[in-house]
Design a protein around this motif. Structure first.
Motif, PDB file in Angstrom:
ATOM      1  N   THR A  51     -42.434  -3.196 -13.650  1.00  0.00           N
ATOM      2  CA  THR A  51     -41.396  -2.298 -13.148  1.00  0.00           C
ATOM      3  C   THR A  51     -41.483  -0.982 -13.917  1.00  0.00           C
ATOM      4  O   THR A  51     -42.266  -0.847 -14.865  1.00  0.00           O
ATOM      5  CB  THR A  51     -39.991  -2.899 -13.337  1.00  0.00           C
ATOM      6  N   ASP A  53     -39.462  -0.089 -15.959  1.00  0.00           N
ATOM      7  CA  ASP A  53     -38.963  -0.382 -17.302  1.00  0.00           C
ATOM      8  C   ASP A  53     -39.925  -1.239 -18.115  1.00  0.00           C
ATOM      9  O   ASP A  53     -39.600  -1.638 -19.242  1.00  0.00           O
ATOM     10  CB  ASP A  53     -37.606  -1.075 -17.223  1.00  0.00           C
ATOM     11  N   THR A  54     -41.104  -1.529 -17.561  1.00  0.00           N
ATOM     12  CA  THR A  54     -42.112  -2.257 -18.330  1.00  0.00           C
ATOM     13  C   THR A  54     -42.626  -1.364 -19.461  1.00  0.00           C
ATOM     14  O   THR A  54     -42.887  -0.178 -19.262  1.00  0.00           O
ATOM     15  CB  THR A  54     -43.273  -2.692 -17.419  1.00  0.00           C
ATOM     16  N   VAL A  55     -42.762  -1.963 -20.639  1.00  0.00           N
ATOM     17  CA  VAL A  55     -43.201  -1.234 -21.824  1.00  0.00           C
ATOM     18  C   VAL A  55     -44.714  -1.371 -21.968  1.00  0.00           C
ATOM     19  O   VAL A  55     -45.237  -2.488 -22.039  1.00  0.00           O
ATOM     20  CB  VAL A  55     -42.499  -1.774 -23.087  1.00  0.00           C
ATOM     21  N   THR A 187     -34.726   5.144 -24.971  1.00  0.00           N
ATOM     22  CA  THR A 187     -34.177   3.807 -25.242  1.00  0.00           C
ATOM     23  C   THR A 187     -35.236   2.718 -25.245  1.00  0.00           C
ATOM     24  O   THR A 187     -34.955   1.592 -25.649  1.00  0.00           O
ATOM     25  CB  THR A 187     -33.114   3.455 -24.193  1.00  0.00           C
ATOM     26  N   SER A 188     -36.448   3.040 -24.809  1.00  0.00           N
ATOM     27  CA  SER A 188     -37.483   2.006 -24.674  1.00  0.00           C
ATOM     28  C   SER A 188     -38.774   2.355 -25.390  1.00  0.00           C
ATOM     29  O   SER A 188     -39.816   1.765 -25.106  1.00  0.00           O
ATOM     30  CB  SER A 188     -37.775   1.770 -23.185  1.00  0.00           C
ATOM     31  N   ARG A 200     -40.247  -7.387 -21.985  1.00  0.00           N
ATOM     32  CA  ARG A 200     -40.544  -6.289 -21.066  1.00  0.00           C
ATOM     33  C   ARG A 200     -41.943  -5.729 -21.267  1.00  0.00           C
ATOM     34  O   ARG A 200     -42.347  -4.808 -20.563  1.00  0.00           O
ATOM     35  CB  ARG A 200     -39.528  -5.153 -21.265  1.00  0.00           C
ATOM     36  N   THR A 235     -42.155   3.524 -21.846  1.00  0.00           N
ATOM     37  CA  THR A 235     -42.043   3.304 -20.410  1.00  0.00           C
ATOM     38  C   THR A 235     -42.281   4.617 -19.679  1.00  0.00           C
ATOM     39  O   THR A 235     -42.245   5.701 -20.288  1.00  0.00           O
ATOM     40  CB  THR A 235     -40.638   2.794 -20.054  1.00  0.00           C
ATOM     41  N   ASP A 238     -39.459   7.194 -20.191  1.00  0.00           N
ATOM     42  CA  ASP A 238     -39.472   7.824 -21.510  1.00  0.00           C
ATOM     43  C   ASP A 238     -40.640   8.793 -21.666  1.00  0.00           C
ATOM     44  O   ASP A 238     -40.504   9.845 -22.299  1.00  0.00           O
ATOM     45  CB  ASP A 238     -39.525   6.758 -22.605  1.00  0.00           C
TER      46      ASP A 238
END
Length: 458
Positions: A51, A53-55, A187-188, A200, A235, A238
């Motif tokens: 996604t 939001d995957t790191v 935040t990530s 994640r 991510t 970011d």
């Protein structure tokens, strides 16, 4: 924004399947509007979907973050880019006395210091960058200070990080959080594997053959020595936040100023030429690659770990940035195809092709023949039936794991007296370019490819 996301998402899925790359997360920032999407899986063994939001591991894109933090010191009047490193690290020393006395932060930021990456194993503790600086007293010069450009994967930015640590009184990881991540609202994003949310995190993948498909990397993370030069994870949202800072004279989307407009301009305008201008760009700035796309200046920051890759292109004239994070590759043709489709939709300049060979050139091939090497990498340039050939000598363990021969040969097709196109020798590879140059002593002294420089050794 006129981006046809469904079409591009479908095209990315096709390309990922073609290249054996499990996933890609893509973000576009254009005139203040953001589009983000992800395709594929973050781990082929679990099948969990990627996604936005995957790191992902950003590799050497980390250097741009470190450069931003360092430029804050410049804004605060704590450092001068052209003062010797010894001003801030009095014990700094390498094998060459002149380099020891004259290397500056600017040399380190744009990779013109020439120091060999001979820092041994500094461990995984909080004092890793202090130890790296302390162990390079015998490090030789790959080239004389300022003589050419030669990419430093870890050491150069570790020295910059140590300056940050000494002046801020904190470890580099905490400095990045306090100076950049928190003020930018990231935040990530983290700088150390112990901070990564594994639920994640994308898993890196390598590919031995298209038939076998991607396999999970045997190396989860790079050593901590690579921290300031390669260990940030992030991510797509970011990464686009950092791109916003680059596009908006140092200001983050939340309105906070990260660096001054003057420092942002200095990052982009202070440059050294890159001997091989074709694969990435003709110059290197302070933490950024400078590209020339059909006359338009574009800034790039890329990164690779063992199984993950990151690409960011910033187009100030078009107020545009495009980023892609993948957990496989790298394949330059994937990045070029995807980015060009996005750029066409946006009506902006596109990525130029690699140069074509010039069949009219008649070169004295003996001037190029020889061995060019650094620790861990050896290139042998020879002549075969009137054609210049480059042989890459692989480490036996690497060759065995990748199921490749330990010697891979490529034909070099002349583009100019110093530049060559190198067609791939394997379907898993892309065409590359090579510079063989500096004929001060009659024969070429250096071979430069993939931003790395290798001096003649024989």
């Amino acid at each position: 924004m006129t981006l046809d996301v469904p079409r591009i998402r479908t095209r990315v899925a096709e390309l990922l399947s073609e290249y054996g790359i499990p996933s890609a997360a893509i973000g576009v920032l254009h005139d203040g509007t953001v589009v983000e999407f992800a395709v594929g899986v973050r781990n082929v063994e679990t099948g969990e979907a990627a996604t936005i939001d995957t790191v992902y591991q950003c590799g050497s894109m980390t250097k741009t973050w470190t450069a931003l933090a360092f430029m804050q010191l410049v804004d605060e009047g704590k450092v001068d880019l052209d003062e010797p490193v010894r001003t801030y690290l009095p014990g700094f020393r390498v094998a060459d006395p002149e380099a020891s006395a004259k290397i500056t932060p600017r040399h380190l930021l744009y990779h013109a210091d020439g120091v060999e990456e001979a820092y041994g194993d500094p461990g995984e503790d909080d004092d890793v960058y202090e130890r790296m600086v302390a162990t390079i007293a015998d490090a030789s010069q790959v080239f004389p200070l300022g003589h050419t450009h030669g990419y430093s994967a870890a050491l150069g930015y570790a020295i910059l990080a140590r300056i940050l640590e000494v002046l801020d009184g904190k470890r580099w990881d905490d400095i990045m959080r306090d100076r950049l991540f928190d003020p930018m609202g990231l935040t990530s994003t983290s700088s150390w594997r112990g901070q990564v949310d594994e639920t994640r995190a994308a898993t890196g993948h390598l590919i031995r053959s298209l038939d076998d498909g991607p396999i999970v990397t045997p190396v989860d993370y790079l050593p901590r020595a690579f921290g300031p030069g390669g260990n940030i994870t992030s991510t797509i949202p970011d990464v686009l936040t950092m791109a916003h800072v680059l596009l908006n004279e140092g200001v983050a989307p939340n309105g906070k100023r990260i660096v001054s407009a003057e420092s942002m301009q200095e990052m982009m305008r202070s440059r050294v030429p890159v001997p091989d201008p074709y694969l990435f760009g003709p110059a290197w700035a302070l933490g950024l690659i400078v590209c020339d796309w059909h006359g338009e200046t574009v800034y790039a920051t890329d990164g690779s770990t063992i199984g993950q890759n990151a690409r960011l292109r910033v187009l100030p004239d078009s107020n545009t940035a495009i980023a892609m994070l993948t957990n496989g590759g790298p394949r330059e043709s994937l990045y070029r195809t995807v980015f060009n489709e996005i750029l066409v939709d946006l009506g902006t300049v596109t990525i130029p092709d690699l140069p074509a060979p010039d069949p009219t050139l008649h070169l004295d091939l003996s001037r190029y023949e020889g061995v060019y090497e650094r620790p861990g990498t050896r290139f042998e340039v020879s002549t075969d039936s009137g054609t210049l050939c480059l042989t890459l000598v692989l480490d036996p363990m690497q060759a065995e794991f990748l199921q490749k021969p330990d010697r891979i040969s490529y034909a070099l097709q002349p583009v100019s007296e110093t530049h060559f196109l190198m067609p791939p020798a394997d379907p898993l590879e892309d065409p590359q370019t090579v510079a063989i140059y500096d004929f001060t002593d009659g024969a070429a002294r250096y071979l430069h490819t993939n931003c790395r420089v290798h001096p003649r050794s024989g």
